[in-house]
Write a protein that holds these residues in place. Structure first.
Motif, mmCIF file in Angstrom:
data_model
loop_
_atom_site.group_PDB
_atom_site.id
_atom_site.type_symbol
_atom_site.label_atom_id
_atom_site.label_comp_id
_atom_site.label_asym_id
_atom_site.label_seq_id
_atom_site.Cartn_x
_atom_site.Cartn_y
_atom_site.Cartn_z
ATOM 1 N N UNK A 619 0.839 -1.205 0.000
ATOM 2 C CA UNK A 619 0.000 0.000 0.000
ATOM 3 C C UNK A 619 0.872 1.252 0.000
ATOM 4 N N UNK A 620 1.942 1.242 0.825
ATOM 5 C CA UNK A 620 2.832 2.401 0.884
ATOM 6 C C UNK A 620 3.512 2.630 -0.454
ATOM 7 N N UNK A 621 3.963 1.546 -1.108
ATOM 8 C CA UNK A 621 4.623 1.677 -2.403
ATOM 9 C C UNK A 621 3.677 2.270 -3.442
ATOM 10 N N UNK A 622 2.431 1.786 -3.476
ATOM 11 C CA UNK A 622 1.464 2.316 -4.435
ATOM 12 C C UNK A 622 1.165 3.783 -4.157
ATOM 13 N N UNK A 623 1.055 4.140 -2.876
ATOM 14 C CA UNK A 623 0.730 5.522 -2.531
ATOM 15 C C UNK A 623 1.879 6.461 -2.906
ATOM 16 N N UNK A 624 3.103 6.048 -2.632
ATOM 17 C CA UNK A 624 4.256 6.894 -2.991
ATOM 18 C C UNK A 624 4.344 7.054 -4.502
ATOM 19 N N UNK A 625 4.133 5.941 -5.243
ATOM 20 C CA UNK A 625 4.194 6.016 -6.705
ATOM 21 C C UNK A 625 3.113 6.952 -7.247
ATOM 22 N N UNK A 637 8.393 18.201 -3.742
ATOM 23 C CA UNK A 637 6.965 18.428 -3.542
ATOM 24 C C UNK A 637 6.279 17.164 -3.027
ATOM 25 N N UNK A 638 6.668 15.991 -3.591
ATOM 26 C CA UNK A 638 6.073 14.733 -3.147
ATOM 27 C C UNK A 638 6.403 14.456 -1.683
ATOM 28 N N UNK A 639 7.691 14.753 -1.276
ATOM 29 C CA UNK A 639 8.086 14.527 0.113
ATOM 30 C C UNK A 639 7.275 15.418 1.052
ATOM 31 N N UNK A 647 15.353 12.741 1.827
ATOM 32 C CA UNK A 647 16.242 11.571 1.890
ATOM 33 C C UNK A 647 15.450 10.298 2.197
ATOM 34 N N UNK A 648 14.412 10.429 3.050
ATOM 35 C CA UNK A 648 13.564 9.263 3.351
ATOM 36 C C UNK A 648 12.811 8.817 2.109
ATOM 37 N N UNK A 652 12.981 5.122 0.229
ATOM 38 C CA UNK A 652 11.799 4.300 -0.044
ATOM 39 C C UNK A 652 11.661 4.002 -1.536
ATOM 40 N N UNK A 653 12.060 4.963 -2.385
ATOM 41 C CA UNK A 653 12.008 4.711 -3.831
ATOM 42 C C UNK A 653 12.933 3.561 -4.190
ATOM 43 N N UNK A 654 14.136 3.563 -3.573
ATOM 44 C CA UNK A 654 15.074 2.463 -3.848
ATOM 45 C C UNK A 654 14.567 1.148 -3.261
ATOM 46 N N UNK A 655 14.008 1.210 -2.053
ATOM 47 C CA UNK A 655 13.545 -0.019 -1.406
ATOM 48 C C UNK A 655 12.411 -0.662 -2.207
#
Length: 668
Positions: A619-625, A637-639, A647-648, A652-655
């Motif tokens: 869910x977190x990956x989909x929301x960040x994307x 802006x997204x952060x 940096x966080x 998360x993008x790499x993870x």
């Protein structure tokens, strides 16, 4: 260690009960207790004995008359010690560990204050006394005063006392009668059995009789005659006299008086005495009680007259109460019919079903909006029931006797929509062979609902706004001004604010419509209403189709609740209808539900609960994307939107191995 309860009732030891560790023993009057005490002062469940921390305890179960240990009232839990005596009413339970000591001398174990005859004659023993608690001393399930007693049983009782007892019993029986015939029969049977004559009748006037009554208006409701004979009706002279004067009369020596008695079917005139008493209540006359004796050795007397008049007056009260009950029942039936008709117009047509806070809020908003003439804007997805809310507003308003007219603005082209809304004159366009009034005129003195108002063209919007401002309009192809009084309710599933900003909807019309707003949320936003809606449609559709389906299986209900319902309530109704028609068993199972794979508005297929299980990481990956896509991969802006450091976000993008997938560029 073994423990026993030695039970004594009155002056005799009656039983020994062994206490077993781990088992609770209840004491009371009910037969389900382990120790049953048949004493009126003992409650059904009076006390209990149980083991706690290796010791036997006794506890009173909120009994009516309380429990005592020796001479002290029991409060809370009490630890029993050998020699303790539990007193319940007249029964005593001695607690001992050794049966050899179970039968001590009564002078040392029993409190001697309720049976003096157990002491040896001439012996004086000090009696322990304590304040006597309030006790229940007798119990009875039914009074003996309403049971039949013959005359021998009443020896020593005055005649008026016997008559009063009979009258009381008769009044009790009259109170249980359910209709006029039963009342008359009960009264006549009681009279003839008490007065000891064989012939008589109860004659009543029609219900709601308002004229001056005569003998011909009386109807014999019930009659009885001596064996082998027929009842002879009261004479017109006697009936008219009693009806006119409202007084009971006794006539004796009437064998040859045709004014008082009439001949029977065989021509005999054999009555010796007659009683005729009015059945009256205040100024209201209900009818007559007619008794006559054909036995020369048993003439009716003044005591019989008194008793007959008392029964007649009691019968009048019973008839009055019956009339009131029938009127109440008729009024209740009429009110139920009216309520059913109102529900058909308001409730059934609106079908606002649900117990959620959302439905309660919508109902409250309807109640506030209905009494006014303000424009109402109803917003929500397609299929949520916007028209149903509009109907509820109309039928709850002062315009409910006027027409409710609905027009879907998205179903017609611009020219047809203008004609449907404002009407047209004959010859206005090809096919206009006669004048036609528009929806505005049809809704005069009522309510006009315009569904999907966001689909109106700018030209129609301008003309519509002018009408909303109170101006008259002309039919298509006409010049005569038309002015109507119709309340407007608009509905849409579009984002009108975005349409205004993009120039597709007039700003002035938006502000004119945005007076009162009712938001109807999607069905997936109120899942607690889904089971109630499903059962409502199931019951209604079974009645329409004749299918005998009892309900839903747990799996089917779970699937209905988890489904996202892109078509909202309209889709739910269609799904239930399909299941009712195709179900093979008497219960709808999940296999009978045909649910689509479409996603609700604003969601992609597979999103939202009810489609697939998903971990928090997914869910977190989909929301960040999705956030990165919405900002054009502007990470700063997204952060900020996500509420995390830049940096966080990179970590998360790499993870999650989120890759950039920019939207295609627009052609210039």
């Amino acid at each position: 260690m073994l423990a026993y309860l030695v039970i004594r009732e009155g002056a005799k030891w009656t039983d020994v009960f062994r206490l077993i560790p781990g088992q609770t023993v209840t004491v009371g009057r009910a037969p389900t207790n382990q120790i049953v005490i048949k004493d009126d002062r003992c409650s059904r469940y009076h006390a209990e004995i149980f083991m706690s921390d290796g010791a036997w305890m006794v506890r009173d179960l909120d009994s009516r008359n309380g429990t005592q240990i020796d001479t002290h009232g029991l409060k809370g839990d009490h630890e029993l010690v050998p020699g303790d005596v539990i007193r319940i009413g007249k029964s005593q339970l001695a607690f001992v560990h050794d049966l050899s000591k179970a039968f001590p001398d009564s002078s040392s174990l029993i409190v001697k204050e309720f049976r003096e005859d157990i002491l040896p004659e001439g012996e004086e023993t000090e009696v322990l006394t304590a304040p006597e608690p309030t006790t229940i001393t007798h119990r009875t399930g039914q009074t003996r005063l309403l049971e039949f007693q013959d005359e021998d049983a009443n020896s020593g009782v005055s005649a008026i006392g016997v008559a009063s007892a009979k009258l009381c019993k008769l009044a009790f029986e009259l109170a249980q009668a359910l209709d006029q015939g039963a009342l008359a029969k009960t009264a006549l049977d009681g009279l003839l059995d008490s007065v000891k004559v064989a012939s008589g009748a109860v004659l009543l006037l029609p219900r709601d009789f308002v004229k001056t009554p005569t003998s011909d208006d009386l109807e014999v409701i019930v009659s009885r005659a001596a064996e082998g004979k027929n009842y002879t009706r009261v004479t017109p002279f006697l009936a008219t006299t009693v009806l006119r004067e409202h007084e009971a009369v006794l006539a004796r020596n009437v064998l040859d008086d045709s004014n008082v008695v009439t001949r029977d079917s065989e021509g005999h005139l054999d009555a010796t005495s007659v009683i005729c008493a009015p059945v009256r209540r205040g100024n209201r006359m209900y009818g007559l009680v007619h008794l006559y004796s054909t036995d020369s050795t048993r003439d009716l007397d003044p005591d019989d007259l008194e008793f007959t008049l008392a029964v007649a007056d009691t019968l009048a009260v019973a008839l009055q109460n019956l009339s009131r009950r029938e009127e109440l029942a008729e009024n209740l039936t009429r009110i139920r019919d009216e309520n059913r008709q109102l529900r058909q117009r308001l409730g059934v047509q609106s079908e606002i079903i649900g117990k959620s806070l959302t439905v309660a809020r919508i109902t409250e908003q309807i109640a506030r909006a209905a009494p006014t003439n303000a424009i109402v804007l109803i917003r929500g997805e397609s299929g949520v029931g916007k028209e149903l809310v509009a109907r509820a507003i109309h039928f709850s308003s002062t315009r409910n006797k006027g027409p409710f007219v609905c027009l879907n603005c998205a179903a017609l082209s611009e020219s047809l929509l203008e004609s449907e809304m404002f009407g047209h004159e004959r010859g206005a366009f090809t096919g206009a062979v006669e004048r036609k009034i528009g929806k505005f005129e049809a809704a005069d003195q009522g309510t006009l609902m315009l569904d999907e108002i966001g689909e109106m063209s700018p030209t129609i919007q301008a003309k519509f706004l002018r009408v909303l401002e109170g101006h008259s309009f002309e039919r298509v192809g006409g010049s005569e001004p038309v002015k109507v009084d119709a309340r407007v309710i608009a509905a849409t599933n579009r984002d009108l604010e975005r349409d205004v900003s993009e120039g597709r909807f007039r700003q002035d019309l938006y502000f004119r419509l945005h007076v009162l707003e009712i938001l109807v949320p999607a069905l997936r936003r109120r899942p607690e209403d889904i089971p109630e809606l499903a059962h409502y449609y199931l019951e209604r559709l079974c009645a329409e189709t004749g299918r005998k389906i009892k309900g839903f299986s747990p799996g089917a209900l779970d699937q209905l609740v988890r489904y996202r319902w892109p078509g909202n309530v309209r889709e739910l109704k269609n799904v239930i209808e399909r299941a009712v028609v195709l179900a093979r068993a008497d219960v709808i199972d999940h296999s009978d539900l045909m649910l689509s794979n479409l996603a609700p508005s604003g969601e992609s297929a597979g999103e939202g609960p009810g489609y697939s299980a998903m971990s928090l990481a997914e869910i977190e990956a989909k929301h960040i994307a999705a956030t990165l896509q919405s900002t054009g991969w502007n990470k700063s802006q997204a952060a900020t939107i996500l509420g995390i450091e830049r940096s966080t976000l990179d970590r998360k993008i790499r993870r999650y191995e989120i890759s950039e997938n920019p939207p295609p560029r627009k052609k210039s």
